[in-house]
Each structure stands twice: as structure tokens, then as C-alpha cells.
Design a protein around this motif. Structure first.
Motif, PDB file in Angstrom:
ATOM      1  N   ASN A 278      12.597   2.388   5.132  1.00  0.00           N
ATOM      2  CA  ASN A 278      13.595   1.605   5.632  1.00  0.00           C
ATOM      3  C   ASN A 278      14.081   0.666   4.867  1.00  0.00           C
ATOM      4  O   ASN A 278      14.842  -0.305   4.280  1.00  0.00           O
ATOM      5  CB  ASN A 278      12.326   0.254   6.309  1.00  0.00           C
ATOM      6  N   GLY A 279      14.679   1.790   3.548  1.00  0.00           N
ATOM      7  CA  GLY A 279      15.492   1.710   2.484  1.00  0.00           C
ATOM      8  C   GLY A 279      15.411   2.024   1.493  1.00  0.00           C
ATOM      9  O   GLY A 279      13.993   2.987   1.722  1.00  0.00           O
ATOM     10  N   HIS A 280      15.897   2.482   0.528  1.00  0.00           N
ATOM     11  CA  HIS A 280      15.845   2.998  -0.702  1.00  0.00           C
ATOM     12  C   HIS A 280      16.190   1.871  -2.056  1.00  0.00           C
ATOM     13  O   HIS A 280      17.303   1.834  -2.171  1.00  0.00           O
ATOM     14  CB  HIS A 280      17.134   3.776  -1.180  1.00  0.00           C
ATOM     15  N   TYR A 281      14.817   1.456  -2.499  1.00  0.00           N
ATOM     16  CA  TYR A 281      14.923   0.166  -3.301  1.00  0.00           C
ATOM     17  C   TYR A 281      14.400   0.905  -4.545  1.00  0.00           C
ATOM     18  O   TYR A 281      14.416   0.251  -5.498  1.00  0.00           O
ATOM     19  CB  TYR A 281      13.891  -1.042  -2.881  1.00  0.00           C
ATOM     20  N   THR A 282      13.250   1.263  -4.554  1.00  0.00           N
ATOM     21  CA  THR A 282      12.392   2.008  -5.615  1.00  0.00           C
ATOM     22  C   THR A 282      13.077   3.470  -6.286  1.00  0.00           C
ATOM     23  O   THR A 282      13.644   3.514  -5.638  1.00  0.00           O
ATOM     24  CB  THR A 282      10.539   1.804  -5.452  1.00  0.00           C
ATOM     25  N   GLY A 283      12.909   3.131  -7.275  1.00  0.00           N
ATOM     26  CA  GLY A 283      13.922   4.597  -8.354  1.00  0.00           C
ATOM     27  C   GLY A 283      12.751   5.569  -8.125  1.00  0.00           C
ATOM     28  O   GLY A 283      12.196   6.399  -8.586  1.00  0.00           O
ATOM     29  N   ASN A 284      10.722   5.277  -8.438  1.00  0.00           N
ATOM     30  CA  ASN A 284       9.898   6.360  -7.959  1.00  0.00           C
ATOM     31  C   ASN A 284       9.483   6.538  -6.793  1.00  0.00           C
ATOM     32  O   ASN A 284       9.689   5.714  -6.113  1.00  0.00           O
ATOM     33  CB  ASN A 284       9.449   6.395  -9.211  1.00  0.00           C
ATOM     34  N   LYS A 285       7.867   6.930  -7.195  1.00  0.00           N
ATOM     35  CA  LYS A 285       7.216   7.007  -5.637  1.00  0.00           C
ATOM     36  C   LYS A 285       6.088   6.713  -5.921  1.00  0.00           C
ATOM     37  O   LYS A 285       5.193   7.723  -5.345  1.00  0.00           O
ATOM     38  CB  LYS A 285       7.469   8.669  -5.155  1.00  0.00           C
ATOM     39  N   MET A 286       5.826   5.439  -6.472  1.00  0.00           N
ATOM     40  CA  MET A 286       5.031   5.129  -7.367  1.00  0.00           C
ATOM     41  C   MET A 286       5.021   3.596  -6.095  1.00  0.00           C
ATOM     42  O   MET A 286       5.719   3.511  -5.180  1.00  0.00           O
ATOM     43  CB  MET A 286       4.417   4.008  -8.763  1.00  0.00           C
ATOM     44  N   ASN A 287       3.693   3.343  -5.831  1.00  0.00           N
ATOM     45  CA  ASN A 287       2.864   2.303  -4.645  1.00  0.00           C
ATOM     46  C   ASN A 287       2.659   0.751  -5.395  1.00  0.00           C
ATOM     47  O   ASN A 287       1.846   1.244  -6.673  1.00  0.00           O
ATOM     48  CB  ASN A 287       2.212   2.492  -3.502  1.00  0.00           C
ATOM     49  N   CYS A 288       2.808  -0.380  -5.493  1.00  0.00           N
ATOM     50  CA  CYS A 288       2.291  -1.152  -5.746  1.00  0.00           C
ATOM     51  C   CYS A 288       1.114  -1.224  -5.781  1.00  0.00           C
ATOM     52  O   CYS A 288       0.486  -2.159  -7.198  1.00  0.00           O
ATOM     53  CB  CYS A 288       2.495  -2.506  -5.008  1.00  0.00           C
ATOM     54  N   THR A 289       0.123  -0.675  -4.918  1.00  0.00           N
ATOM     55  CA  THR A 289      -1.245  -0.606  -4.854  1.00  0.00           C
ATOM     56  C   THR A 289      -2.320   0.148  -6.462  1.00  0.00           C
ATOM     57  O   THR A 289      -2.654  -0.578  -6.042  1.00  0.00           O
ATOM     58  CB  THR A 289      -1.659   0.026  -4.246  1.00  0.00           C
ATOM     59  N   ASN A 290      -0.657   0.808  -7.074  1.00  0.00           N
ATOM     60  CA  ASN A 290      -1.351   1.555  -8.102  1.00  0.00           C
ATOM     61  C   ASN A 290      -1.771   0.504  -9.494  1.00  0.00           C
ATOM     62  O   ASN A 290      -2.536   1.099 -10.106  1.00  0.00           O
ATOM     63  CB  ASN A 290      -0.251   2.725  -8.570  1.00  0.00           C
ATOM     64  N   CYS A 291      -0.985  -0.268  -9.527  1.00  0.00           N
ATOM     65  CA  CYS A 291      -1.303  -1.617 -10.397  1.00  0.00           C
ATOM     66  C   CYS A 291      -1.945  -2.994  -9.880  1.00  0.00           C
ATOM     67  O   CYS A 291      -3.238  -3.085 -10.190  1.00  0.00           O
ATOM     68  CB  CYS A 291      -0.450  -1.801 -11.285  1.00  0.00           C
ATOM     69  N   HIS A 292      -1.374  -3.056  -9.002  1.00  0.00           N
ATOM     70  CA  HIS A 292      -2.060  -3.911  -7.845  1.00  0.00           C
ATOM     71  C   HIS A 292      -2.850  -4.099  -6.590  1.00  0.00           C
ATOM     72  O   HIS A 292      -3.406  -3.169  -5.886  1.00  0.00           O
ATOM     73  CB  HIS A 292      -0.779  -5.459  -7.554  1.00  0.00           C
ATOM     74  N   ARG A 293      -4.317  -3.246  -7.488  1.00  0.00           N
ATOM     75  CA  ARG A 293      -5.565  -2.216  -6.231  1.00  0.00           C
ATOM     76  C   ARG A 293      -6.081  -2.878  -4.858  1.00  0.00           C
ATOM     77  O   ARG A 293      -5.396  -4.453  -5.186  1.00  0.00           O
ATOM     78  CB  ARG A 293      -6.552  -1.756  -7.545  1.00  0.00           C
TER      79      ARG A 293
ATOM     80  N   TYR B  70       8.112   3.704   2.482  1.00  0.00           N
ATOM     81  CA  TYR B  70       8.586   2.256   3.541  1.00  0.00           C
ATOM     82  C   TYR B  70       9.766   2.439   2.900  1.00  0.00           C
ATOM     83  O   TYR B  70      10.964   2.495   2.937  1.00  0.00           O
ATOM     84  CB  TYR B  70       8.509   1.134   3.117  1.00  0.00           C
ATOM     85  N   ILE B  71      10.407   1.713   1.048  1.00  0.00           N
ATOM     86  CA  ILE B  71      11.215   2.226   0.228  1.00  0.00           C
ATOM     87  C   ILE B  71      11.900   2.869  -0.640  1.00  0.00           C
ATOM     88  O   ILE B  71      12.324   1.926  -1.682  1.00  0.00           O
ATOM     89  CB  ILE B  71      11.718   0.193  -0.073  1.00  0.00           C
ATOM     90  N   GLY B  72      11.208   3.471  -0.908  1.00  0.00           N
ATOM     91  CA  GLY B  72      11.132   4.504  -2.006  1.00  0.00           C
ATOM     92  C   GLY B  72      12.230   5.517  -2.013  1.00  0.00           C
ATOM     93  O   GLY B  72      13.302   5.459  -0.902  1.00  0.00           O
ATOM     94  N   PRO B  73      12.825   6.466  -2.935  1.00  0.00           N
ATOM     95  CA  PRO B  73      13.480   7.218  -3.049  1.00  0.00           C
ATOM     96  C   PRO B  73      14.103   7.476  -2.098  1.00  0.00           C
ATOM     97  O   PRO B  73      15.586   7.638  -1.807  1.00  0.00           O
ATOM     98  CB  PRO B  73      13.647   7.865  -3.920  1.00  0.00           C
TER      99      PRO B  73
ATOM    100  N   LEU C 127       0.780  -1.531  -0.105  1.00  0.00           N
ATOM    101  CA  LEU C 127      -0.328   0.296  -0.250  1.00  0.00           C
ATOM    102  C   LEU C 127       0.784   1.389  -0.187  1.00  0.00           C
ATOM    103  O   LEU C 127       0.801   2.552  -0.641  1.00  0.00           O
ATOM    104  CB  LEU C 127      -1.435   0.040   1.057  1.00  0.00           C
ATOM    105  N   HIS C 128       1.740   1.178   1.147  1.00  0.00           N
ATOM    106  CA  HIS C 128       2.424   3.020   0.948  1.00  0.00           C
ATOM    107  C   HIS C 128       4.331   2.126   0.795  1.00  0.00           C
ATOM    108  O   HIS C 128       5.166   2.310   1.381  1.00  0.00           O
ATOM    109  CB  HIS C 128       3.068   3.043   2.182  1.00  0.00           C
ATOM    110  N   THR C 129       4.337   1.527  -0.524  1.00  0.00           N
ATOM    111  CA  THR C 129       5.802   1.261  -1.380  1.00  0.00           C
ATOM    112  C   THR C 129       7.183   2.272  -0.602  1.00  0.00           C
ATOM    113  O   THR C 129       7.387   2.247  -0.588  1.00  0.00           O
ATOM    114  CB  THR C 129       5.795   0.423  -2.255  1.00  0.00           C
TER     115      THR C 129
END
Length: 318
Positions: A62-77, A55-58, A50-52
Motif C-alpha cells: 500500500n505504499g513505500h514509506y518505511t526504509g527498512n523492514k521493521m514493524n512498529c510492534t518491534n518496539c511498541h509490543r 503494508y508500507i515498507g520498502p 503489527l505488519h508495518t
């Protein structure tokens, strides 16, 4: 005779029960997440969905893993539980799975990192890290839910009827202005949330949106998702607002790389669909083992492509 009659009746009742179950929409009761350490992992996994970005955005806490500020739930609603929205309730059971895009069998952890690296422009989560383990625990909970039958409506995206003409980016541009621009903005950049942590409405193109090679970058795949989900305030579950043709045209416009920029893969060594006869019909990068152009693979008409492969005894990927 009596035993045979009872057996037949029971078999018929079982078949009817299975048929009825198959007609029910997939659903998950998240209030039934258990307690203890496993439950804590499941809850954190759901939070990550819900809040990718938080927690793990740029700028993740809890870490910098994703390179943009989108969330998994944007596609997997709804954190992967909404019907017809890249639903994830069977993913834990469905993997390991052969993936034509990679041309090999992928584990569930590899598939999760696919999403982290492609639409989210990131770097892989450590396989033994808290985040990966928690996402997998959450997916296991979804799979184990007593409300999830073997087959139910909504696990797959809605199908779209493929017309005899190509999808049109120009028609899609008009439809985008009418249906999508109010949320995703004229230039496709989306709308950032007030706190700048993540998006209220995610970008649909641009250098911070999903990149080529992502599932959403395929016109038919995106159209299926759009049909089931957009506009978000006009579409109910299983009751589309857009027609199939409109969804295809909007998908053609959003994914028109001649009109819009997208981020490029981070490595030139990446090869999608190494086995050319396994390429999805709407994957637009050659070479192909059929006589159709990149333009037709991207926008259609798709029926001649389907007919070509079915004529060879091969069921094409859609």
C-alpha cells in the motif's frame, strides 16, 4: 456531623478506588473494536502497527514509506498495548505535547512520522492519507477504551536504578552473547522471516536498524525497555529477567557506535535538543550546559549529571 462523616467516608472510598485502579496493569480488549467505517480504520491502523513492512515498507503493498523492514510492534509490543513496552494507550490524549528533542510542540501526526522517519528510516506519511488517519483512529480507540484508567501500571517503561559506575559496552558484549545473540545474531543483523517481507527478530544495529536520535539509541531508555521485555521468552510482564545493571550494559554495547555502524540522518539540517538545558541525561551529542563529557552522558555514571541539574532546581530528563 453526620453529613461530614458520610462525605469523608465517600472521599476515602473514592481515593481507595482510584488507588486500586492505579495498581492494575493497563489492558486493552481489541474484540471491542466497533463496526462501521471507523472500526475498519481502527483495524487497519492496528494492522499497520503489527505488519508495518508488509503494508508500507520498502516493498509494501500500500505504499513505500518505511526504509527498512521493521514493524512498529518491534518496539511498541503487541501493537502498542503491552505494558512496559513503549505503551501507546495514552498517546491520543497526551498529544499535542512539547517535545524537548524537537524543542517545540508536536502534534500526534508529527510524532507518528518521527517514528516512521527515525527508527524506520522512512519518509513522512501524508497527513490526510489512509495510513495516517488509520493509525490515529487506532490510537484513539486505545485511548477511549473503557479498560484504560487515568493512571495504570505499565503505561511507562520500567525504571532502572542508575549505578555509581558507567555502563560497560565490554560487559554488555558478553551479556549480549549470552542473552541476545540467538535471536538478533552475532552481528546484530537480526533474523529475516522466511518470506523476506519482514524480520522474525529485528536488527539491533547496522545500516537497517534504528538510527542515532531514535529513543532506542539512548542507553538508559533502551535499558528500561530491555528490562521489561527481553529476553522475550524469559521475561514476563512486570517480572524482569535481566538486572538493571545487565540491561544498562547490554544497552551500552548495542548502542556503541564505535563498535557498530548505524544509518545516518538524511539531512544535516536536523538538530536535536536545540535547547541545551533540556537534553536527556543519556543523549550523547554536545554541546551541553553542564561540565560533563559526551562519554559520560552516553554511558554514565549518571548520578553526577542528575545532581548537577537538580542543584539548579531543574528536573533532568531521564
Amino acid at each position: 456531623m453526620q453529613l461530614t462523616s458520610c462525605s469523608g467516608s465517600n472521599a476515602e472510598e473514592t481515593t481507595n478506588a482510584e488507588s486500586a485502579a492505579a495498581e492494575k496493569l493497563v489492558s486493552i480488549d481489541t474484540t471491542k473494536i466497533p463496526g462501521g467505517k471507523y472500526g475498519a480504520a481502527v483495524r487497519y491502523g492496528r494492522e499497520l502497527m503489527l505488519h508495518t513492512a508488509y503494508y508500507i515498507g520498502p516493498e509494501g503493498i500500500n505504499g513505500h514509506y518505511t526504509g527498512n523492514k521493521m514493524n512498529c510492534t518491534n518496539c511498541h509490543r503487541d501493537a502498542g498495548t503491552r505494558p512496559y513496552a513503549f505503551n501507546l494507550v495514552r498517546s491520543f490524549k497526551d498529544y499535542p505535547q512539547y517535545r524537548a528533542r524537537e524543542g517545540r510542540i508536536l502534534s500526534l501526526a508529527e510524532r507518528i512520522n518521527n517514528c516512521v522517519m527515525r527508527p524506520n528510516l522512512g519518509k513522512p506519511l501524508p497527513l490526510d492519507g489512509k495510513e495516517m488517519i488509520s493509525i490515529m483512529a487506532y490510537l484513539k480507540f486505545l485511548s477511549d477504551s473503557s479498560n484504560v484508567a487515568q493512571v495504570k501500571k505499565g503505561i511507562k517503561n520500567l525504571e532502572v536504578e542508575l549505578p555509581d559506575v558507567a555502563a560497560s559496552s565490554d560487559r554488555g558484549e558478553v551479556l549480549y552473547a549470552q542473552n541476545c545473540e540467538r535471536c538478533h545474531a552475532k552481528n546484530g543483523e537480526g533474523k529475516m522471516r522466511f518470506d523476506n517481507v519482514t524480520y522474525e527478530y529485528p536488527p539491533v544495529w547496522g545500516l537497517l536498524a534504528y538510527r542515532p536520535g531514535s529513543s532506542m539509541h539512548r542507553v538508559v531508555k533502551l535499558a528500561q525497555w530491555l528490562k521489561g521485555n527481553m529476553p522475550y521468552d524469559k521475561t514476563e510482564v512486570g517480572k524482569p529477567f535481566l538486572t538493571d545493571a545487565q540491561a544498562l550494559d547490554i544497552a551500552a554495547y548495542v548502542n556503541d557506535d564505535k563498535k557498530h555502524k548505524r544509518p545516518l540522518p538524511k539531512t544535516t539540517k536536523e538538530v536535536d535538543y536545540p535547547n541545551y538545558d533540556e537534553k536527556a541525561i543519556d543523549y550523547d551529542k554536545g554541546p551541553f550546559k553542564d561540565p560533563f563529557t559526551e562519554q559520560q552522558h552516553k554511558y554514565g555514571p549518571y548520578k553526577p549529571i542528575i545532581d548537577f541539574w537538580e542543584g539548579k532546581g531543574i528536573t533532568p530528563t531521564i
